[in-house]
Design an enzyme around this catalytic site. Structure first.
Site, PDB file in Angstrom:
ATOM      1  N   ASP A 191       0.840  -1.197   0.000  1.00 35.96           N
ATOM      2  CA  ASP A 191       0.000   0.000   0.000  1.00 35.96           C
ATOM      3  C   ASP A 191       0.884   1.259   0.000  1.00 35.96           C
ATOM      4  OD1 ASP A 191      -1.976   2.086   1.576  1.00 35.96           O
ATOM      5  OD2 ASP A 191      -3.108   0.614   0.413  1.00 35.96           O
ATOM      6  N   TYR A 193      -3.916  13.293  -0.516  1.00 36.73           N
ATOM      7  CA  TYR A 193      -3.862  14.635  -1.099  1.00 36.73           C
ATOM      8  C   TYR A 193      -2.423  15.028  -1.389  1.00 36.73           C
ATOM      9  CZ  TYR A 193      -5.021  19.564  -1.841  1.00 36.73           C
ATOM     10  OH  TYR A 193      -5.191  20.813  -2.385  1.00 36.73           O
ATOM     11  N   HIS A 241      -4.551  -7.859   0.450  1.00 34.05           N
ATOM     12  CA  HIS A 241      -3.837  -6.583   0.530  1.00 34.05           C
ATOM     13  C   HIS A 241      -3.025  -6.446   1.809  1.00 34.05           C
ATOM     14  CE1 HIS A 241      -3.324  -2.369  -0.518  1.00 34.05           C
ATOM     15  NE2 HIS A 241      -3.696  -2.027   0.693  1.00 34.05           N
TER      16      HIS A 241
END
Lengths: 408, 405
Positions: A181, A318, A373
């Site tokens: 990740d 972001y 994951h």
């Protein structure tokens, strides 16, 4: 030698915080649900109601906290250019093997440092058959019990600095890296900035990037891809899964990459909202992992009680995309630092295996038939096994850290 | 057809008000990056200020009383495959008997009160302009209407509800006005009921598909010139910005509205921020008062189906992001009026507007944004008066109801 700011860290959530959580849970107001919705619209109502009920009466945070405190945890100040000092939380478990390989383990979102827990006894164990590791598992800035950046612009280079500076501050001038990740993504950046000099090899359980082969740059990989997608059912299925994720599974990414503050008000104010936001990923992104309610609630609690609050963590999306206007790997070029990858079937997406060569100098590959994951949490033996093979005697990255080959 | 409409009064139970206040008392806030401004979403200072006002000063009962001055009703509307939905609506008749029946449809995060400022203007009688009988429903899942309880409620179902509502009130032929989801439902409604029931329609959010080589070759070629064409760049810039910066909520609500819904149902602060961000970003410098914002949010907080229901509209219209918004619709010949407001972020370049429908009226304003009826009611009402009035392009289009005494 500069005086160290390292302090042992004991997790101790104030009573007032636990009381506030319970007061909020008492006032929980639930939505309804469409008939037969299942998981199609998000986390199912019955699951969330059950988990909230258990959170109110049954889940024992203090017990979980006491278990977490059995891990050797610390905090220390790490300087990041332009962002001052951040107080960083980490687990640091040394092996009894003196020349164990220093390994930095980096989690992602909605992950946390505890994902390393099941790996620790496996990786630090002494054995003549397997290499041992000294393991450092950081809480990324804004996650767990690390401080968050205070100003905009904390992106690839900055994550690379904080990770590398942490290892250097622990006396690990040369080390190896493991991540999935965001751990994988910032791994690309960290290897770009500090590969060879400090990072001698790295491993990823989420071998993805936005790079793709073209006729000019990677003709062989491109040809291989055409064959793979034509004749290899597994490759086609992998791509189909990736496309499905792009179509159905990226809402959270888009929101966190553009309006993390707006979303953050909900995550900060509603434990039910935070629970649903993360639980949907815990189930959706794992490979039929048999979650217990206690496991889920401990995981959510790390976010609820995190030092910077649950809203801070989402800002990584972001910052790393500059508000969705640039892509997450921008600035991290291909590196010849040896790379190992593990393919787990439940991962969010899979590109043709030949594309792993686009990520770095591929020296090790391993494919599993189970696991998703959160590989370190779901399949610690498989992941630890991969690292042992990669770094062990006869392995492609054996002895890559001078003087620390993992054996006595 | 529906049953007789029953008068409706908004009456939020005391217990619901108390729960809201208990939650506001326990509100916890995130921090914020230095100098974040609006870059990361709604600013902390705004949300703290609005929350404090909601907790200490906003008088819901006063707002409720004023809302109840509007003539509101509910009626059961049968929807094929979905059973009966109880639909809430405002129905204000003009004193002019042959006023034009007008259906006004709000969007998301809008609500039925967006019609409020239009009512006195549209229903006023005068020899100088037409009058309207105005019907403004709460869409299913919004305001005080029931929500569908099973999957598959898409564009044609929303259209069916609003058309059947008009028929149930005796308005066999009528006019339609909408923006945001109201425009999108309008596309579906004119596809299904255009000319037969909807005699003309008006939109303040002129949006449709991009032209393709086959559908509109000239426009398609014009689109290709965009890299060299400043005018095209300017006109496409808002759409580009929306694609990059503004689509998070759209994608999330189209794919995981239930996950999001837990937050919106449980946290008034979370709901406030989620909607306030849209209010602020979509208007053209509208000077929202705290009372206006909180009344708007309260309609969602106290809505009949709860705040998690309305976002499902995005999933329903796109089948969980598996289809485009306008798939299954086509251009219709129902006369269309278009208003361009400078602050509307979702708009086609003007040269594409004829791809939406048979444009008979266009207006361009120098002020006003996405929530045109709320921000610039006089301008929007003025457009409808020109469009439907004597000498206008669709004067007398509803037989026997030209809007004049």
């Amino acid at each position: 030698m500069a005086e160290t700011t390292e302090k042992p860290f004991t997790l101790s959530v104030p009573d007032a915080d636990i009381e506030l959580l319970h007061k909020k849970l008492e006032l929980a107001r639930f939505p309804d649900e469409l008939e037969g919705a299942g998981w199609d619209y998000g986390a199912p109502l019955a699951d969330i109601k059950r988990l909230v009920a258990h959170w109110k009466q049954g889940f024992d945070w203090r017990k979980a906290e006491a278990e977490i405190n059995k891990l050797p945890m610390f905090t220390r100040d790490i300087e990041v250019e332009g962002h001052g000092k951040l107080n960083i939380h980490y687990v640091h478990q040394k092996s009894e093997v003196k020349d164990a390989i220093p390994l930095l383990f980096v989690h992602g979102w909605p992950g946390d440092f505890l994902e390393v827990r099941k790996l620790l006894p496996l990786l630090t164990a002494k054995s003549s058959d397997n290499p041992s590791f000294h393991v450092v598992a950081i809480s990324l800035p804004g996650f767990g019990f690390s401080e968050a950046p205070k100003k905009p612009g904390f992106a690839g280079r900055q994550y690379a600095e904080v990770l590398n500076n942490l290892m250097l501050s622990l006396g690990y001038n040369e080390y190896v890296y493991q991540g999935g990740d965001w751990g994988h993504i910032v791994g690309m950046h960290t290897v770009h900035h500090f590969g060879h000099k400090h990072i001698k090899a790295w491993h990823s359980n989420m071998p993805l990037s936005s790079r793709r082969p073209t006729l000019l740059t990677h003709p062989l990989i491109l040809i291989n891809t055409v064959f793979a997608t034509t004749f290899d059912k597994s490759a086609r299925e992998g791509i189909a899964k990736t496309l499905k994720f792009v179509q159905k599974g990226r809402g959270y990414f888009m929101e966190q990459a553009t309006k993390p503050q707006t979303l953050g008000y909900s995550l900060e104010d509603s434990p039910v909202g935070l629970l649903a936001w993360i639980y949907e990923k815990l189930v959706g992104w794992t490979d039929s992992y048999p979650w217990t309610d206690d496991e889920v609630l401990e995981w959510i609690s790390i976010y609820w009680f995190s030092r910077s609050g649950p809203a801070a963590a989402g800002r990584i999306y972001y910052e790393m995309t500059r508000g969705n206007s640039s892509e997450i790997f921008a600035g991290a070029q291909w590196s010849s630092v040896p790379l190992g990858v593990s393919y787990f079937p439940g991962e969010l997406g899979r590109m043709p295996k030949s594309w792993s060569h686009l990520l770095g100098k591929l020296v090790f590959e391993s494919e599993h038939d189970k696991g998703g994951h959160f590989a370190a949490f779901e399949q610690p033996e498989k992941l630890a096994g991969d690292l042992r093979k990669m770094y062990g005697k006869g392995g492609p990255a054996h002895g890559v850290v001078p003087g620390k080959n993992g054996y006595d | 057809m529906g049953s007789w409409a029953k008068p409706f009064t908004v009456a939020v139970p005391d217990a619901d008000l108390e729960l809201l206040h208990k939650k506001l008392e326990l509100a916890t806030f995130p921090d914020e990056l230095q100098d974040a401004g609006w870059d990361y979403g709604a600013p902390l200072a705004d949300i703290k200020r609005l929350t404090a006002y909601w907790k200490d000063s906003f008088d819901w009962r006063k707002a409720e009383k004023a809302i109840n001055e509007l003539p509101q009703f509910t009626t059961d509307i049968e929807v094929d495959g979905f059973g009966s939905l109880n639909i809430h609506f405002v129905h204000q008749k003009s004193k002019v008997e042959n006023a034009i029946p007008l259906l006004f449809v709000h969007g998301w995060p809008g609500q039925f009160l967006e019609v409020r400022k239009l009512l006195p203007i549209l229903t006023a009688g005068s020899p100088d302009h037409p009058s309207f009988h105005v019907v403004a429903p709460s869409l299913p899942g919004f305001g005080f209407s029931e929500a569908p309880n099973k999957p598959g409620f898409g564009g044609f179902q929303y259209a069916e509800v609003v058309n059947k509502l008009m028929l149930s009130l005796g308005y066999d032929e009528y006019a339609y006005q909408g923006g945001d989801m109201g425009h999108i439902v309008g596309v579906y409604a004119t596809n299904a009921y255009g000319n037969r029931h909807i005699k003309a329609w008006h939109t303040n959010m002129p949006l449709y598909r991009a032209p393709t080589l086959f559908s509109n070759p000239l426009l398609f070629l014009e689109m290709l010139t965009t890299p060299f064409n400043k005018r095209m760049q300017e006109q496409l810039a808002p759409a580009q910005r929306f694609q990059t910066k503004g689509r998070g909520y759209f994608l999330l609500q189209s794919t995981k509205p239930q996950t999001l819904g837990y937050s919106l149902a449980d946290s008034p602060v979370g709901l406030l921020a989620w909607i306030y961000e849209k209010l602020y970003e979509s208007v053209d410098n509208y000077p929202f008062t705290e009372d206006e914002v909180l009344e708007w949010i309260s309609i969602h907080w106290f809505s009949r189906a709860g705040p998690a229901a309305s976002p499902r509209m995005y999933y329903g219209l796109t089948s969980g992001n598996e289809r485009e918004l306008f798939d299954g619709t086509r251009w219709t010949s129902t006369p269309l009026g278009v208003a361009f407001f400078p602050g509307e972020p979702a708009r086609l370049p003007k040269s594409w507007v004829h791809t939406i429908g048979k444009v008979v009226f266009q207006s361009e304003h120098d002020a006003g944004g996405h929530f045109a009826a709320f921000e610039q009611p006089a301008k929007l009402a003025g457009d409808l008066r020109k469009m439907f009035g004597k000498g206008g392009p669709v004067y007398g289009i509803v037989p026997g109801k030209d809007g004049y005494a």
